[in-house]
Design an enzyme around this catalytic site. Sequence first.
Site, PDB file in Angstrom:
ATOM      1  N   GLU A 169      -3.147   8.232  39.510  1.00 40.45           N
ATOM      2  CA  GLU A 169      -4.503   7.700  39.331  1.00 40.45           C
ATOM      3  C   GLU A 169      -5.496   8.835  39.087  1.00 40.45           C
ATOM      4  O   GLU A 169      -5.470   9.853  39.771  1.00 40.45           O
ATOM      5  CB  GLU A 169      -4.885   6.912  40.588  1.00 40.45           C
ATOM      6  CG  GLU A 169      -5.535   5.594  40.301  1.00 40.45           C
ATOM      7  CD  GLU A 169      -4.639   4.606  39.559  1.00 40.45           C
ATOM      8  OE1 GLU A 169      -4.808   4.482  38.320  1.00 40.45           O
ATOM      9  OE2 GLU A 169      -3.800   3.956  40.192  1.00 40.45           O
ATOM     10  N   HIS A 170      -6.351   8.632  38.080  1.00 42.24           N
ATOM     11  CA  HIS A 170      -7.356   9.627  37.675  1.00 42.24           C
ATOM     12  C   HIS A 170      -6.683  10.939  37.237  1.00 42.24           C
ATOM     13  O   HIS A 170      -7.275  12.014  37.362  1.00 42.24           O
ATOM     14  CB  HIS A 170      -8.383   9.872  38.785  1.00 42.24           C
ATOM     15  CG  HIS A 170      -9.344   8.717  38.934  1.00 42.24           C
ATOM     16  ND1 HIS A 170     -10.585   8.703  38.362  1.00 42.24           N
ATOM     17  CD2 HIS A 170      -9.205   7.520  39.558  1.00 42.24           C
ATOM     18  CE1 HIS A 170     -11.195   7.555  38.646  1.00 42.24           C
ATOM     19  NE2 HIS A 170     -10.369   6.820  39.368  1.00 42.24           N
ATOM     20  N   THR A 171      -5.471  10.830  36.779  1.00 43.11           N
ATOM     21  CA  THR A 171      -4.775  12.000  36.256  1.00 43.11           C
ATOM     22  C   THR A 171      -4.806  12.025  34.731  1.00 43.11           C
ATOM     23  O   THR A 171      -4.647  13.076  34.129  1.00 43.11           O
ATOM     24  CB  THR A 171      -3.303  11.996  36.716  1.00 43.11           C
ATOM     25  OG1 THR A 171      -2.781  10.686  36.512  1.00 43.11           O
ATOM     26  CG2 THR A 171      -3.173  12.361  38.183  1.00 43.11           C
ATOM     27  N   ASP A 172      -5.011  10.844  34.100  1.00 42.90           N
ATOM     28  CA  ASP A 172      -4.868  10.798  32.624  1.00 42.90           C
ATOM     29  C   ASP A 172      -5.887  11.681  31.913  1.00 42.90           C
ATOM     30  O   ASP A 172      -5.537  12.459  31.029  1.00 42.90           O
ATOM     31  CB  ASP A 172      -4.854   9.347  32.084  1.00 42.90           C
ATOM     32  CG  ASP A 172      -6.105   8.532  32.355  1.00 42.90           C
ATOM     33  OD1 ASP A 172      -6.984   8.976  33.118  1.00 42.90           O
ATOM     34  OD2 ASP A 172      -6.202   7.423  31.776  1.00 42.90           O
TER      35      ASP A 172
ATOM     36  N   ASP B 166      -4.661   3.237  29.782  1.00 46.23           N
ATOM     37  CA  ASP B 166      -4.676   1.776  29.648  1.00 46.23           C
ATOM     38  C   ASP B 166      -4.293   1.343  28.229  1.00 46.23           C
ATOM     39  O   ASP B 166      -3.519   0.411  28.035  1.00 46.23           O
ATOM     40  CB  ASP B 166      -6.061   1.221  30.006  1.00 46.23           C
ATOM     41  CG  ASP B 166      -6.523   1.672  31.379  1.00 46.23           C
ATOM     42  OD1 ASP B 166      -5.685   2.141  32.171  1.00 46.23           O
ATOM     43  OD2 ASP B 166      -7.735   1.568  31.653  1.00 46.23           O
TER      44      ASP B 166
ATOM     45  N   TYR C 155     -16.970   6.670  38.176  1.00 46.16           N
ATOM     46  CA  TYR C 155     -15.831   7.128  37.372  1.00 46.16           C
ATOM     47  C   TYR C 155     -16.217   8.363  36.564  1.00 46.16           C
ATOM     48  O   TYR C 155     -15.534   9.393  36.606  1.00 46.16           O
ATOM     49  CB  TYR C 155     -15.383   5.998  36.435  1.00 46.16           C
ATOM     50  CG  TYR C 155     -14.158   6.333  35.622  1.00 46.16           C
ATOM     51  CD1 TYR C 155     -12.894   5.978  36.068  1.00 46.16           C
ATOM     52  CD2 TYR C 155     -14.260   7.023  34.406  1.00 46.16           C
ATOM     53  CE1 TYR C 155     -11.761   6.287  35.330  1.00 46.16           C
ATOM     54  CE2 TYR C 155     -13.139   7.337  33.672  1.00 46.16           C
ATOM     55  CZ  TYR C 155     -11.896   6.966  34.130  1.00 46.16           C
ATOM     56  OH  TYR C 155     -10.774   7.290  33.408  1.00 46.16           O
TER      57      TYR C 155
HETATM   58  C1  GLA Z   1      -9.322   3.418  34.501  1.00 57.00           C
HETATM   59  C2  GLA Z   1      -9.339   4.221  33.207  1.00 57.00           C
HETATM   60  C3  GLA Z   1      -8.033   4.967  33.010  1.00 57.00           C
HETATM   61  C4  GLA Z   1      -7.659   5.779  34.249  1.00 57.00           C
HETATM   62  C5  GLA Z   1      -7.772   4.924  35.509  1.00 57.00           C
HETATM   63  C6  GLA Z   1      -7.601   5.727  36.766  1.00 57.00           C
HETATM   64  O1  GLA Z   1      -8.358   2.400  34.408  1.00 57.00           O
HETATM   65  O2  GLA Z   1      -9.577   3.366  32.104  1.00 57.00           O
HETATM   66  O3  GLA Z   1      -8.124   5.793  31.862  1.00 57.00           O
HETATM   67  O4  GLA Z   1      -8.409   6.934  34.339  1.00 57.00           O
HETATM   68  O5  GLA Z   1      -9.022   4.261  35.595  1.00 57.00           O
HETATM   69  O6  GLA Z   1      -6.311   6.208  36.873  1.00 57.00           O
END
Ligand code: GLA
Length: 383
Positions: free
Chosen positions: A36-39, A176, A225
Amino acid sequence: MKTLSNARVSELFEHYFAVAPVAVVKAPGRVNLIGEHTDYNGGFVLPAAINYHTYIAFAPRADRSLRLVAYNFDNELVTVDLDVDQVDDRNASWANYVRGVVQEMRTQGFALAGGDLYIAGDLHSGAGLSSSASLEMALIRALTALSGEQVDPTQAALMGQAAENNFVGCNCGIMDQLISARGQEHAALLIDCQELTARAVPVPADWEILIVHSGVKRGLVDSEYNQRRQQCEQAAAYFGQTSLRGVALEQLLAAEGQLDELSFRRARHVLTENQRTLAAANALAEGNLAGLIKVMAESHASMRDDFNITVSAIDTLVNILADAGEGKAGARMTGGGFGGCVVAMAPATVIPQLVAAVELYYQAKTGCEPTLIRAKASAGAFA
Ligand code: GLA
């Protein structure tokens, strides 16, 4: 929410436009198992596309306009002229994603062609299951089918992400859109978000994914975010890097006390989460349930304590699931945070006791109403 199908959406099109569509396409939402929050930090994620979709039934038009109708928004009609630059319409939420995608496709040199489109989804919107990414991918599939143009799935994902970044104003990463485009049946994808490469990791046949919507509306998501993203970039900059992918965990740990405390914790979440994601992919591939449960629990704690993106109802929900699983279920918050969903992974035989515990304790403890969603890893829009 009622589940939809190609046949049902074809009927809805025909009812609205009084002719049959030429085809129906669909793109799935997703659940992230871990990462999570790694992309947007060039790291690793392990999502699965799920069996809930945005569907689009369509038919060509002779002129160069799109007429789009949204089932989930009371059949609201939006018209798009394909030959003009799209203007951001802040009042019209779903239409803005459409305009953003059309704009990115125009920028990328797609010729596009006119069409009537009926859009309908059975994804719980606002749950953090990427209904917007699925709308973007379904739209790119429908529009390229109408114009007879080819699109590479990764290019489609990048255009969807660009639409969000440049048009909708959300600085999201690539996860996503990429999983909605490239997901595979019965498997999660281990995605390297720097290289944009992906490897399918099969979900063991006797395991199941249970998603529980916490009933907590995701407040402040965009501002929080974007702020987390900035904090990560600041931490990377301290090490002279543009992304945290260029920083080793040992390097970060050695800088504790020199780097400011907040940046340190944000970066520690991201770098340890990358390691957990790789470990989770191995555990899943080997059917090593204990290994998966361990990293899911650590991931949740890291999101709670270092990244500060969980809320108390979500923490309670994760504890209920973990306790009910009696060592046979992994659970963690999934998605951007500040509400939304929890994902649990367990042998199918354990799922009923998880469901029963959520129904018995969650609302009583938090006052929030849960929604249980049994999900299957499914194929992406271009798979
Ligand atoms: C949302 C963002 C993704 C990702 C997640 C956290 O879904 O759209 O790109 O950063 O949060 O993992």
